[in-house]
Design a protein around this motif. Sequence first.
Motif, short mmCIF file in Angstrom:
data_model
loop_
_atom_site.label_atom_id
_atom_site.label_comp_id
_atom_site.label_asym_id
_atom_site.label_seq_id
_atom_site.Cartn_x
_atom_site.Cartn_y
_atom_site.Cartn_z
N GLU A 233 0.84 -1.20 0.00
CA GLU A 233 0.00 0.00 0.00
C GLU A 233 0.88 1.26 0.00
O GLU A 233 0.56 2.25 -0.67
CB GLU A 233 -0.95 -0.03 1.20
N THR B 188 2.21 1.82 -3.52
CA THR B 188 1.15 2.35 -4.37
C THR B 188 0.89 3.83 -4.09
O THR B 188 0.78 4.64 -5.01
CB THR B 188 -0.13 1.51 -4.15
N CYS B 189 0.81 4.17 -2.81
CA CYS B 189 0.52 5.57 -2.45
C CYS B 189 1.65 6.49 -2.90
O CYS B 189 1.39 7.62 -3.34
CB CYS B 189 0.29 5.70 -0.95
N ILE C 1 -9.17 2.63 -1.73
CA ILE C 1 -8.90 1.98 -3.02
C ILE C 1 -8.69 3.06 -4.09
O ILE C 1 -8.01 2.82 -5.09
CB ILE C 1 -10.07 1.02 -3.39
N GLU D 22 -5.24 4.13 -5.49
CA GLU D 22 -4.55 3.46 -6.60
C GLU D 22 -4.31 4.48 -7.72
O GLU D 22 -5.12 5.40 -7.91
CB GLU D 22 -5.39 2.28 -7.12
N VAL E 117 -10.64 2.99 -10.13
CA VAL E 117 -11.09 1.63 -9.79
C VAL E 117 -12.60 1.66 -9.58
O VAL E 117 -13.11 2.53 -8.86
CB VAL E 117 -10.42 1.14 -8.48
N ALA F 4 -4.22 1.67 0.58
CA ALA F 4 -4.71 1.61 -0.80
C ALA F 4 -5.78 0.52 -0.90
O ALA F 4 -6.66 0.43 -0.05
CB ALA F 4 -3.54 1.40 -1.76
N ALA F 5 -5.69 -0.34 -1.93
CA ALA F 5 -6.78 -1.30 -2.17
C ALA F 5 -6.89 -2.35 -1.07
O ALA F 5 -7.99 -2.76 -0.72
CB ALA F 5 -6.59 -1.97 -3.52
N GLU G 7 -3.65 -4.49 -9.60
CA GLU G 7 -2.56 -3.67 -10.14
C GLU G 7 -1.82 -4.37 -11.27
O GLU G 7 -0.91 -3.79 -11.86
CB GLU G 7 -1.57 -3.35 -9.01
N GLN H 72 -5.31 -6.69 -4.23
CA GLN H 72 -4.65 -5.46 -4.71
C GLN H 72 -3.61 -5.77 -5.78
O GLN H 72 -3.52 -5.10 -6.81
CB GLN H 72 -4.00 -4.71 -3.54
#
Length: 364
Positions: A180, A183-184, A338, A341, A345, A253-254, A288, A284
Motif C-alpha cells: 500500500e 502504491t501511495c 482503493i 490506486e 477503480v 490503498a486497495a 494492479e 490489490q
Amino acid sequence: MLSVFSSPGHYVQGRAATEQLGAEMARLGIEGPVTIVAGRSAHRLLAEAWERSLTDAKIAYSVHLSSGECTRAEIARITAGVRDSGSTAVLGAGGGKVLDSARAVADDLGLPMISCPTTASSDAPCSALSVIYTDAGEVETYQLVRRNPALVLVDTSAIAQAPARLLVAGMGDALATWFEARTCSAARVRNMRGGASTRSATALAELCYRTLLADGPQALAAVREHAVTPALERIVEANTLLSGLGFESSGLAAAHAVHNGLTAAPATHAFLHGEKVAFGVLTQLVLEGADSAEIDTVLDFCVEVGLPTTLAALGLPDPDPTTLSAIATRATAPTETIHNEPFAVDADMTVAALRTADALGRTH
Ligand SMILES: [Zn+2]
C-alpha cells in the motif's frame, strides 16, 4: 503538498516490559491518575505487573474493563467513566479494538494516550487512528485523532502468551504495509495525516515486508511454544512499529479497502482484521497487474504462516454474485482508500480482482 511523518512519542519493547511501565511514564512526566482501559485477557495477564510497576512509580490508577468492541456506544461509555475519575492520561491494554477505543476516549478528553498492546495482531498500537465499528460489526469509519500515543509499550512476554493466530493476523496486516505504501508513493496521494510520504516511511514499510519474509515462520514457531526469541521480537516490531509507521505515514490503498468491503459480508465477521487484509493484498496485487513472481512470493508466505488465500478461508466458500457485488461496492465507496490506486477503480474491476485472487489462492 508538504511531506508529513507521524509517530508515537516513545516506543519500548521487550520481555517483561510492563515492569518498566511506571518508570517510563514517570520519565515522560505522566503522573496520573491514569485510567487503564483493559481487555479481559490483558487484565488477567498484567494486573499484578501494573500494581508493582505503577505503585513503585507512585502513579495512581483505576481499571476499566472494555467490552472488546470499538463502537460509538462503547467509546461514550468509557469516556463518561474516565471523565468522572479525574484521570490525566488514558492507557489502553489489549488487542486492536481495545486500543482504538482507549485512543478515541483520550482524544475526546484531550488527554495523552499510552498504548500497551498484548497481541501483535494489527498495526493499530502506534497510530493516531481508531477504526470505529457499527454495533452490527461492519467498519463504520476511520476516526483520526489529534495525537499519536505518548508511549507505546510492548511486552513481548505477554504477546508470546497470546494465541498464535493473533500473531499471524498481525503479519497479514503488516503484509499490506509495503504494497500500500508503494502504491501511495507512486500515485503521489496524501497519507493518513494529509501529507506526502517520505523516504523514511517507505523505507520502513519495505523493511517491514522483508522482516516478515525472513522471520515470519520462525516467529510463528516461537509463539506456538509461548517462547520469546529474537525472531519473535523482530516480528512483533514489524507488526507493530514498522507497519504502524509505514501505513500511517505512507497511506493505505486497495488492500484495506477490500478488507472493509469484506466486512459487508457477515460470514467474514468471525475472521480477524489481518486475515481479511492478507486477502486484500492478493486482491490489490491482481488489481494492479503485479508480477506473477511477486504474487507467488506473497502466496508462499501466506501459505507458510497460515494466512487465508481464498474466499473460502474467510467463510465465503461459494460466494454468489450479490455477495461479491456487495463487497466490491463497499470496497469502492467514495471515501475508500482503493481510490489511492494510481488508476480509476470501480466495483466491476474489484469483483474481477477478488475472483482472480481467489482462483490463484485455490490453485497455488
Ligand atoms: Zn490494518
